[in-house]
Design an enzyme around this catalytic site. Structure first.
Site, PDB file in Angstrom:
ATOM      1  N   HIS A  62      60.299 120.296  20.477  1.00 22.06           N
ATOM      2  CA  HIS A  62      59.746 121.139  19.252  1.00 22.06           C
ATOM      3  C   HIS A  62      60.573 122.594  19.442  1.00 22.06           C
ATOM      4  CE1 HIS A  62      57.740 123.361  16.717  1.00 22.06           C
ATOM      5  NE2 HIS A  62      57.242 122.344  16.049  1.00 22.06           N
ATOM      6  N   GLU A  89      63.537 119.061  11.919  1.00 22.33           N
ATOM      7  CA  GLU A  89      62.764 120.173  11.481  1.00 22.33           C
ATOM      8  C   GLU A  89      63.683 121.368  11.529  1.00 22.33           C
ATOM      9  OE1 GLU A  89      58.410 119.487  12.338  1.00 22.33           O
ATOM     10  OE2 GLU A  89      59.066 120.172  14.327  1.00 22.33           O
TER      11      GLU A  89
HETATM   12  P1  PGA Z   1      54.828 123.728   9.720  1.00 23.86           P
HETATM   13  O1  PGA Z   1      55.297 123.243  11.355  1.00 23.86           O
HETATM   14  O2  PGA Z   1      54.362 122.615   8.982  1.00 23.86           O
HETATM   15  O3  PGA Z   1      53.809 124.666   9.904  1.00 23.86           O
HETATM   16  O4  PGA Z   1      56.325 124.171   9.094  1.00 23.86           O
HETATM   17  C1  PGA Z   1      55.766 122.027  11.484  1.00 23.86           C
HETATM   18  C2  PGA Z   1      55.980 121.700  12.862  1.00 23.86           C
HETATM   19  O5  PGA Z   1      56.174 122.770  13.559  1.00 23.86           O
HETATM   20  O6  PGA Z   1      56.125 120.812  13.408  1.00 23.86           O
END
Ligand code: PGA
Length: 236
Positions: free
Chosen positions: A88, A157
């Site tokens: 992550h 992401e």
């Molecule tokens: P967010 O976070 O939806 O608050 O942008 C997503 C994540 O970190 O997996």
């Protein structure tokens, strides 16, 4: 589809148990068949008798030992946790985990057959450097990762979209997902400021197999709506 909630450093164990209970209640009352994953904070892990898949946000590549502040396999085994989030962006960029460390972690939990949600994504600087450099950066996050691992889920992401309310355009998401699907056939989630207001559009894109949700997932009603959207789209 796969709908995942990353609860990050939120909710006590009691709150997390209520959260999981509420989500499961919703999913079973509506007969929803989506794969739902929840990643609670470490100290909020528990023995949850639930159809929701509960995973760890992190664990060290060890059974146990001298790694102050970390948890290992024995702590996951205590709660029958068989799913883990690796790579992550907050662990890469705030906690400073390197690709080498992530690969070690990946291989350790892969050898144990864990379901692994492996995250990739570019910081703003790389995005601004142009498509070629951005894709090269993301490609480097696949280094050493077994992209054919059967229990692998990948989450794209973009770092600059996490927790900021900013998102790439739908066209952008679609284009990047198409490119990433060529690297791995594993289910590919999108994450980064997914809200109840944009989840449906994101889930409708080709090569988007689900979503990984942070802030918006803290509201059970919002998270439940997203699971329902996924179900509706799958029925079409
Ligand atoms: P967010 O976070 O939806 O608050 O942008 C997503 C994540 O970190 O997996």
């Amino acid at each position: 589809m796969i709908i995942a909630a990353n609860l990050k450093t939120n909710f006590t164990r009691e709150e997390t148990n209520l959260y999981i209970e509420e989500i499961e209640g919703f999913v079973s009352s509506k007969n929803l068949t989506q794969e739902v994953l929840v990643f609670p904070a470490m100290s909020s892990l528990d023995t949850n008798d639930t159809s929701i898949i509960v995973g760890a946000q992190n664990a060290y590549a060890t059974k146990d030992g001298a790694f102050t502040g970390e948890i290992g396999l024995v702590h996951l085994d205590e709660f029958a946790i068989k799913t883990i989030l690796i790579g992550h962006s907050e662990r890469r960029h705030i906690l400073g985990e390197t690709q080498e460390e992530l690969v070690k972690k990946f291989n350790y939990y892969k050898d144990l057959g864990f379901k692994i949600v492996y995250c990739v994504g570019e910081p703003l600087k790389k995005r601004e450097a142009g498509k070629h450099e951005m894709m090269e950066y993301i490609a480097s996050q696949y280094d050493g990762i077994d992209t054919e691992y059967e229990n692998l889920i990948i989450a794209y992401e973009p770092v600059w979209a996490i927790g900021t309310g900013l998102t790439p355009t739908l066209e952008d998401i679609q284009e990047i997902h198409k490119a990433l699907k060529e690297k791995s056939k594993a289910p590919l989630l999108y994450g980064g400021s997914v809200k109840v207001t944009n989840a449906k559009e994101v889930l409708s894109l080709s090569n988007v197999d689900g979503i990984l949700v942070g802030s918006a997932a803290l509201y059970t009603d919002h998270f439940c709506s997203m699971i329902e959207f996924a179900q509706e789209l799958q029925r079409k």
